[in-house]
Design a protein around this motif. Sequence first.
Motif, PDB file in Angstrom:
ATOM      1  N   LYS A   1      20.553  21.451  26.756  1.00 10.24           N
ATOM      2  CA  LYS A   1      20.334  21.481  28.757  1.00 10.24           C
ATOM      3  C   LYS A   1      20.965  20.158  28.591  1.00 10.24           C
ATOM      4  CE  LYS A   1      17.167  24.640  28.799  1.00 10.24           C
ATOM      5  NZ  LYS A   1      15.397  24.800  29.045  1.00 10.24           N
ATOM      6  N   GLU A   2      20.329  18.676  28.397  1.00 11.90           N
ATOM      7  CA  GLU A   2      21.285  17.559  28.603  1.00 11.90           C
ATOM      8  C   GLU A   2      23.080  17.428  28.267  1.00 11.90           C
ATOM      9  OE1 GLU A   2      19.042  15.326  30.520  1.00 11.90           O
ATOM     10  OE2 GLU A   2      16.944  16.864  31.012  1.00 11.90           O
ATOM     11  N   LEU A   3      22.940  18.520  27.735  1.00 11.07           N
ATOM     12  CA  LEU A   3      24.400  18.084  27.272  1.00 11.07           C
ATOM     13  C   LEU A   3      24.942  19.277  27.428  1.00 11.07           C
ATOM     14  CD1 LEU A   3      23.805  16.570  23.354  1.00 11.07           C
ATOM     15  CD2 LEU A   3      23.694  14.990  26.229  1.00 11.07           C
ATOM     16  N   SER A   4      24.125  19.748  28.021  1.00 13.76           N
ATOM     17  CA  SER A   4      25.614  21.322  28.375  1.00 13.76           C
ATOM     18  C   SER A   4      26.360  20.903  29.570  1.00 13.76           C
ATOM     19  CB  SER A   4      24.831  21.968  29.742  1.00 13.76           C
ATOM     20  OG  SER A   4      24.105  22.203  30.190  1.00 13.76           O
ATOM     21  N   SER A   5      26.761  20.076  29.850  1.00  8.66           N
ATOM     22  CA  SER A   5      28.075  19.122  31.336  1.00  8.66           C
ATOM     23  C   SER A   5      28.799  19.545  29.971  1.00  8.66           C
ATOM     24  CB  SER A   5      27.075  18.763  31.776  1.00  8.66           C
ATOM     25  OG  SER A   5      26.839  17.562  32.220  1.00  8.66           O
ATOM     26  N   LEU A   6      29.145  18.545  29.111  1.00  9.21           N
ATOM     27  CA  LEU A   6      29.803  17.490  28.641  1.00  9.21           C
ATOM     28  C   LEU A   6      30.988  18.814  27.716  1.00  9.21           C
ATOM     29  CD1 LEU A   6      27.751  14.967  26.188  1.00  9.21           C
ATOM     30  CD2 LEU A   6      28.506  14.745  28.304  1.00  9.21           C
ATOM     31  N   GLY A   7      32.161  18.062  28.001  1.00  4.72           N
ATOM     32  CA  GLY A   7      33.291  18.859  27.669  1.00  4.72           C
ATOM     33  C   GLY A   7      33.365  18.769  26.566  1.00  4.72           C
ATOM     34  N   PRO A   8      34.961  19.506  26.063  1.00  4.25           N
ATOM     35  CA  PRO A   8      35.173  19.437  24.400  1.00  4.25           C
ATOM     36  C   PRO A   8      35.569  17.925  23.929  1.00  4.25           C
ATOM     37  CG  PRO A   8      36.741  20.183  25.799  1.00  4.25           C
ATOM     38  CD  PRO A   8      35.837  19.924  26.987  1.00  4.25           C
ATOM     39  N   GLU A   9      35.161  17.753  22.583  1.00  7.00           N
ATOM     40  CA  GLU A   9      34.890  16.977  21.430  1.00  7.00           C
ATOM     41  C   GLU A   9      36.594  16.832  21.358  1.00  7.00           C
ATOM     42  OE1 GLU A   9      32.865  13.912  20.371  1.00  7.00           O
ATOM     43  OE2 GLU A   9      31.059  15.408  21.476  1.00  7.00           O
ATOM     44  N   PRO A  10      36.796  15.519  21.469  1.00  6.81           N
ATOM     45  CA  PRO A  10      38.357  15.118  21.522  1.00  6.81           C
ATOM     46  C   PRO A  10      39.068  15.449  20.326  1.00  6.81           C
ATOM     47  CG  PRO A  10      37.909  13.584  22.403  1.00  6.81           C
ATOM     48  CD  PRO A  10      36.766  14.145  22.479  1.00  6.81           C
ATOM     49  N   LEU A  11      38.781  14.690  19.320  1.00  8.19           N
ATOM     50  CA  LEU A  11      38.974  14.729  18.189  1.00  8.19           C
ATOM     51  C   LEU A  11      38.388  16.080  17.089  1.00  8.19           C
ATOM     52  CD1 LEU A  11      37.720  11.202  16.717  1.00  8.19           C
ATOM     53  CD2 LEU A  11      40.146  12.029  17.716  1.00  8.19           C
ATOM     54  N   GLU A  12      37.771  16.643  17.216  1.00  8.63           N
ATOM     55  CA  GLU A  12      37.167  17.925  16.969  1.00  8.63           C
ATOM     56  C   GLU A  12      38.601  18.907  16.770  1.00  8.63           C
ATOM     57  OE1 GLU A  12      33.846  18.894  15.612  1.00  8.63           O
ATOM     58  OE2 GLU A  12      33.815  17.275  16.262  1.00  8.63           O
ATOM     59  N   PRO A  13      38.516  19.267  15.056  1.00  5.30           N
ATOM     60  CA  PRO A  13      39.912  19.822  14.815  1.00  5.30           C
ATOM     61  C   PRO A  13      40.342  21.335  16.058  1.00  5.30           C
ATOM     62  CG  PRO A  13      38.929  19.390  12.778  1.00  5.30           C
ATOM     63  CD  PRO A  13      37.918  18.854  14.324  1.00  5.30           C
ATOM     64  N   GLN A  14      39.104  21.943  16.008  1.00  2.00           N
ATOM     65  CA  GLN A  14      39.319  23.435  17.117  1.00  2.00           C
ATOM     66  C   GLN A  14      39.919  22.821  18.471  1.00  2.00           C
ATOM     67  OE1 GLN A  14      36.529  22.411  15.664  1.00  2.00           O
ATOM     68  NE2 GLN A  14      34.675  22.741  16.484  1.00  2.00           N
ATOM     69  N   PHE A  15      39.743  21.915  18.948  1.00  2.00           N
ATOM     70  CA  PHE A  15      40.694  20.867  20.015  1.00  2.00           C
ATOM     71  C   PHE A  15      41.709  20.984  20.059  1.00  2.00           C
ATOM     72  CE2 PHE A  15      40.722  18.216  23.342  1.00  2.00           C
ATOM     73  CZ  PHE A  15      40.746  18.530  24.687  1.00  2.00           C
ATOM     74  N   THR A  16      42.119  21.890  20.295  1.00  2.00           N
ATOM     75  CA  THR A  16      44.225  21.424  20.134  1.00  2.00           C
ATOM     76  C   THR A  16      44.465  21.323  21.176  1.00  2.00           C
ATOM     77  OG1 THR A  16      44.477  24.455  21.198  1.00  2.00           O
ATOM     78  CG2 THR A  16      43.924  23.879  18.923  1.00  2.00           C
ATOM     79  N   LEU A  17      46.497  21.258  20.520  1.00  2.00           N
ATOM     80  CA  LEU A  17      47.477  21.043  22.474  1.00  2.00           C
ATOM     81  C   LEU A  17      46.323  22.216  23.399  1.00  2.00           C
ATOM     82  CD1 LEU A  17      49.332  19.744  23.499  1.00  2.00           C
ATOM     83  CD2 LEU A  17      51.081  20.456  22.217  1.00  2.00           C
ATOM     84  N   GLN A  18      46.998  22.788  22.914  1.00  2.00           N
ATOM     85  CA  GLN A  18      46.920  24.080  23.652  1.00  2.00           C
ATOM     86  C   GLN A  18      45.778  24.428  24.566  1.00  2.00           C
ATOM     87  OE1 GLN A  18      49.511  26.250  24.429  1.00  2.00           O
ATOM     88  NE2 GLN A  18      50.621  25.233  23.286  1.00  2.00           N
ATOM     89  N   ASP A  19      44.147  23.926  24.243  1.00  2.00           N
ATOM     90  CA  ASP A  19      43.348  23.758  24.639  1.00  2.00           C
ATOM     91  C   ASP A  19      43.635  22.932  25.731  1.00  2.00           C
ATOM     92  OD1 ASP A  19      42.026  25.250  23.768  1.00  2.00           O
ATOM     93  OD2 ASP A  19      41.434  24.101  21.557  1.00  2.00           O
ATOM     94  N   PHE A  20      43.880  21.685  24.632  1.00  2.00           N
ATOM     95  CA  PHE A  20      43.987  20.173  26.218  1.00  2.00           C
ATOM     96  C   PHE A  20      45.148  21.151  27.590  1.00  2.00           C
ATOM     97  CE2 PHE A  20      46.650  16.412  27.372  1.00  2.00           C
ATOM     98  CZ  PHE A  20      45.534  15.757  27.970  1.00  2.00           C
ATOM     99  N   LEU A  21      46.068  21.419  27.247  1.00  4.04           N
ATOM    100  CA  LEU A  21      47.671  21.882  28.061  1.00  4.04           C
ATOM    101  C   LEU A  21      46.077  22.681  28.838  1.00  4.04           C
ATOM    102  CD1 LEU A  21      49.649  22.189  25.858  1.00  4.04           C
ATOM    103  CD2 LEU A  21      49.862  20.222  27.624  1.00  4.04           C
TER     104      LEU A  21
END
Length: 269
Positions: free
Chosen positions: A124-144
């Motif tokens: 719950k404390e960390l639930s508002s955090l956005g995606p991890e930028p270095l995770e492989p699943q965080f793709t260019l399309q996700d960023f755009l």
Amino acid sequence: MPELPEMENYRRLLNQKIAGKTISQVQINREKSVNLNPTLFINSVTNQKVMTVNRRGKHLLFHLENGQVLLLHLMLGGWMYFGKEDDKPERTIQVRLSFGKHHVYFIGLRLGYLHLYNEQDVKKELSSLGPEPLEPQFTLQDFLKLLSDRRGKIKTKLLDQEFIAGIGNCYSDEICYHAGIKTKRSIEDIGEPERNQLYQSMKHVLLDALKHGGYMENPFFQGDNLTGGYNNLCLVYDREGENCNRCGGTIIKEMISSRKTYFCPNCQK
């Protein structure tokens, strides 16, 4: 303030030093650094084995054998040291976790904290955090997609932990410099080719900083030659008045959203 590369560096080093080891003693010198009555905190943590240390954004999570989690956020000025009493830094120690003769010292926790939660509450404390930028699943399309409906200055958005977790004042400047984008540019004025470059620059800068131990200068243990290695590799951050390595222009400092911001006005467009 420690950012993603610094905290990931700490995570890796802590797992080398204390994962699988039992906390033999807890010392609390500043009650505001913890979230429980000190006696309850000490009794809950002492004699617990640290199973592993994970990271989420700028937080570290010490998973204990009893299912509890120590949640650390160092905030501004916070850092850690691992060693014995005779080689500890001559600094005020807010909290100390002991592992026999070796200790983890939490230093500079005037704004930071070491809180104890169960697994459900820490989520719950960390639930508002956005995606991890270095995770492989965080793709260019996700960023755009994240940028598609955003407004405001790109620097301010990169600092938003609900947008992307882990980027702070230093690396937002370094990322924008690498991408050749001025930090005060409005997101809506940044075209798709530049957005693509911003994503690539974000990955490159964070990985390079992690490779060199981040920019914080204080070593984590005696003989630590990695931590802080990126401090002299920053190309704009804290380099006001110096020459730009790319174009020879002069790096300047401005305030954006009450944050010191460094950039080259010549080659960041």
